[in-house]
Design an enzyme around this catalytic site. Structure first.
Site, PDB file in Angstrom:
ATOM      1  CG  ASP A  19      -0.446   0.236   2.520  1.00  0.00           C
ATOM      2  OD1 ASP A  19       0.663  -0.264   2.791  1.00  0.00           O
ATOM      3  OD2 ASP A  19      -1.104   0.906   3.323  1.00  0.00           O
ATOM      4  CG  ASN A  22       0.788  -0.225  -4.224  1.00  0.00           C
ATOM      5  OD1 ASN A  22       1.764  -0.890  -4.568  1.00  0.00           O
ATOM      6  ND2 ASN A  22      -0.312  -0.776  -3.744  1.00  0.00           N
ATOM      7  CD1 TRP A  91       2.255 -17.823   2.554  1.00  0.00           C
ATOM      8  CD2 TRP A  91       1.581 -16.560   0.846  1.00  0.00           C
ATOM      9  NE1 TRP A  91       1.344 -18.555   1.837  1.00  0.00           N
ATOM     10  CE2 TRP A  91       0.908 -17.798   0.778  1.00  0.00           C
ATOM     11  CE3 TRP A  91       1.314 -15.588  -0.133  1.00  0.00           C
ATOM     12  CZ2 TRP A  91      -0.004 -18.096  -0.222  1.00  0.00           C
ATOM     13  CZ3 TRP A  91       0.407 -15.875  -1.131  1.00  0.00           C
ATOM     14  CH2 TRP A  91      -0.243 -17.133  -1.167  1.00  0.00           C
ATOM     15  CE  LYS A 214      -8.602   7.141   0.243  1.00  0.00           C
ATOM     16  NZ  LYS A 214      -7.297   6.421   0.344  1.00  0.00           N
ATOM     17  CG  ASP A 247      -2.528   1.904  -2.146  1.00  0.00           C
ATOM     18  OD1 ASP A 247      -3.019   2.261  -1.058  1.00  0.00           O
ATOM     19  OD2 ASP A 247      -2.337   0.712  -2.458  1.00  0.00           O
TER      20      ASP A 247
END
Length: 286
Positions: A19, A22, A91, A214, A247
């Site tokens: 996140d 990005n 993971w 948002k 993002d």
């Protein structure tokens, strides 16, 4: 993190994303004149970490703030798509990034060199409690020094031991932020907000001067001292993969604000970039 995104039937393309990364990747591509993007994280000394560092540098992102952890490695996630909407498998239990705030001296050096800071609720969620408090302390100092401190709460319940801990951390982080970029779905689920206006009011009450709420593919609510106004979204030509939409919105918004745009114009820039990103696979769409 290492990203595996859909490239065909039982085929996945390997990339790097996550996140906050990005956001910094898109910010680097849209940064106003005079701004240099840098990324604070922790990586290992393995081959994949070396490749990731090379990718940062090739993307125009400074790597001076990256901690190196002997025998550490990056986390990994896989994107699953259903009609363009994404879900993930992760993971990251042993990810070196969990140690990004473990070194006080390193944080002192990093925060001394920046003029604006962006972080997220995922940043907070992956850290041990003491490291989370240490990071929030440095963010509070940055705000007190007049630096822009931007925060996306980005609440992911599976990362937190319980929602009471998540709510307390988000509120503590908001108090040290000058700008907040929440997503309404997260805020409604986490805090019970009834509307984007409720979300904006709650963050203003915590001391945040500027809030942009948002709402997925809907309009965003820009709220600042002296004004509040919804900004309609820009319909994408096609929705292929919604990974990283919020993002990228944050990146374009921050680039525009740091470049001198007002909150409404910056919100529109966020919509523009997000509408392009959902048209491609993965989080990093040029």
């Amino acid at each position: 993190m290492v990203e595996l995104s859909v490239a065909g039937e039982r085929l996945y393309a390997q990339g790097f994303a996550g996140d906050t990364f990005n956001t910094i990747w898109h910010f680097a591509r849209n940064a106003p004149t005079g701004w240099q993007a840098a990324y604070l994280t922790a990586l290992g000394t393995d081959r994949m970490s070396e490749e990731m560092l090379g990718f940062f540098a090739a993307s125009g992102i400074a790597t001076d703030a990256v901690r190196r952890i002997p025998n550490g490695s990056p986390g990994l996630y896989m994107i699953h798509l259903t009609n363009g909407e994404r879900s993930f498998s992760y993971w990251r239990e042993m990810a070196a990034a969990k140690q990004l705030a473990a070194d006080e001296a390193h944080l002192e050096t990093v925060f001394a060199g920046g003029d604006a800071v962006y972080f997220s609720g995922i940043t907070l969620a992956i850290l041990p409690e003491a490291d989370r408090a240490r990071l929030i302390d440095h963010l509070g100092r940055a705000k007190a020094e007049g630096k822009l401190v931007a925060f996306d709460p980005n609440v992911r319940p599976r990362l937190w031991p319980d929602m009471a801990t998540a709510r307390a951390a988000v509120e503590a982080a908001a108090k040290v932020s000058t700008l907040c970029l929440p997503s309404f779905d997260d805020e409604r689920a986490t805090f019970g907000d009834g509307s984007p206006s409720d979300t904006a009011a709650r963050y203003h009450g915590l001391g945040v001067g500027e809030v942009v709420v948002k709402d997925g593919g809907g309009e965003a609510l820009a709220s600042w001292d002296g004004g509040q106004e919804p900004v309609p979204c820009i319909a994408p030509a096609a929705i292929v993969d919604t990974t990283g939409a919020g993002d990228s919105f944050n990146a374009a918004f921050l680039a525009a604000r740091l470049g001198g745009a007002d909150p409404l114009a910056a919100t529109l820039e966020g919509h523009k970039l997000a509408s392009r990103v959902v048209g491609g696979h993965g989080a990093l769409v040029g």
